[in-house]
Scaffold this motif. Sequence first.
Motif, mmCIF file in Angstrom:
data_model
loop_
_atom_site.group_PDB
_atom_site.id
_atom_site.type_symbol
_atom_site.label_atom_id
_atom_site.label_comp_id
_atom_site.label_asym_id
_atom_site.label_seq_id
_atom_site.Cartn_x
_atom_site.Cartn_y
_atom_site.Cartn_z
ATOM 1 N N ALA A 47 52.192 35.777 19.935
ATOM 2 C CA ALA A 47 51.159 35.171 20.772
ATOM 3 C C ALA A 47 51.606 33.798 21.238
ATOM 4 C CB ALA A 47 49.860 35.037 19.991
ATOM 5 N N ILE A 48 51.133 33.441 22.426
ATOM 6 C CA ILE A 48 51.345 32.093 22.953
ATOM 7 C C ILE A 48 49.998 31.599 23.465
ATOM 8 C CG2 ILE A 48 52.505 30.651 24.659
ATOM 9 C CD1 ILE A 48 54.763 32.713 24.741
ATOM 10 N N SER A 49 49.646 30.401 23.065
ATOM 11 C CA SER A 49 48.398 29.792 23.504
ATOM 12 C C SER A 49 48.728 28.557 24.332
ATOM 13 C CB SER A 49 47.566 29.397 22.284
ATOM 14 O OG SER A 49 46.399 28.725 22.686
ATOM 15 N N ASN A 50 47.922 28.295 25.332
ATOM 16 C CA ASN A 50 48.130 27.133 26.180
ATOM 17 C C ASN A 50 46.792 26.727 26.781
ATOM 18 O OD1 ASN A 50 50.353 25.443 27.327
ATOM 19 N ND2 ASN A 50 49.401 26.075 29.238
ATOM 20 N N ARG A 51 46.703 25.487 27.216
ATOM 21 C CA ARG A 51 45.473 25.016 27.864
ATOM 22 C C ARG A 51 45.114 25.864 29.074
ATOM 23 N NH1 ARG A 51 45.917 18.920 29.518
ATOM 24 N NH2 ARG A 51 47.839 19.899 30.114
ATOM 25 N N THR A 52 46.146 26.243 29.839
ATOM 26 C CA THR A 52 45.924 27.131 30.981
ATOM 27 C C THR A 52 46.486 28.501 30.627
ATOM 28 O OG1 THR A 52 47.977 26.361 31.972
ATOM 29 C CG2 THR A 52 45.969 25.308 32.719
ATOM 30 N N PRO A 53 45.650 29.505 30.555
ATOM 31 C CA PRO A 53 46.098 30.839 30.147
ATOM 32 C C PRO A 53 47.228 31.392 31.013
ATOM 33 C CG PRO A 53 43.705 30.742 30.159
ATOM 34 C CD PRO A 53 44.191 29.469 30.771
ATOM 35 N N GLU A 54 47.240 31.053 32.310
ATOM 36 C CA GLU A 54 48.290 31.559 33.194
ATOM 37 C C GLU A 54 49.670 31.122 32.718
ATOM 38 O OE1 GLU A 54 45.680 29.656 34.387
ATOM 39 O OE2 GLU A 54 44.449 31.354 35.004
ATOM 40 N N ALA A 55 49.787 29.877 32.255
ATOM 41 C CA ALA A 55 51.086 29.383 31.771
ATOM 42 C C ALA A 55 51.522 30.150 30.524
ATOM 43 C CB ALA A 55 51.009 27.882 31.487
ATOM 44 N N ALA A 56 50.571 30.471 29.660
ATOM 45 C CA ALA A 56 50.898 31.247 28.460
ATOM 46 C C ALA A 56 51.369 32.642 28.847
ATOM 47 C CB ALA A 56 49.696 31.335 27.530
#
Length: 67
Positions: A47-56
């Motif tokens: 999994a990868i989490s990021n403030r902006t889901p598109e970047a993840a």
Amino acid sequence: MIIVDRELRRRAGEGRPVRVGMVGAGAMGRGIALQVARSVPGMVVAAISNRTPEAAFDAYSSAGVEG
């Protein structure tokens, strides 16, 4: 061979890879995801989490991980 490499290969052979979760999908996060996904047998990017889901999503797919 380093002990960690040996153990990771053993886990990969057993179908029990170490699952990696990442926070952050900036330049470094994308690079680490790519390195783990393509060059570290016995580890998978789970999994990868990021403030902006598109970047993840972009980091995940650019590493070649299907999901």
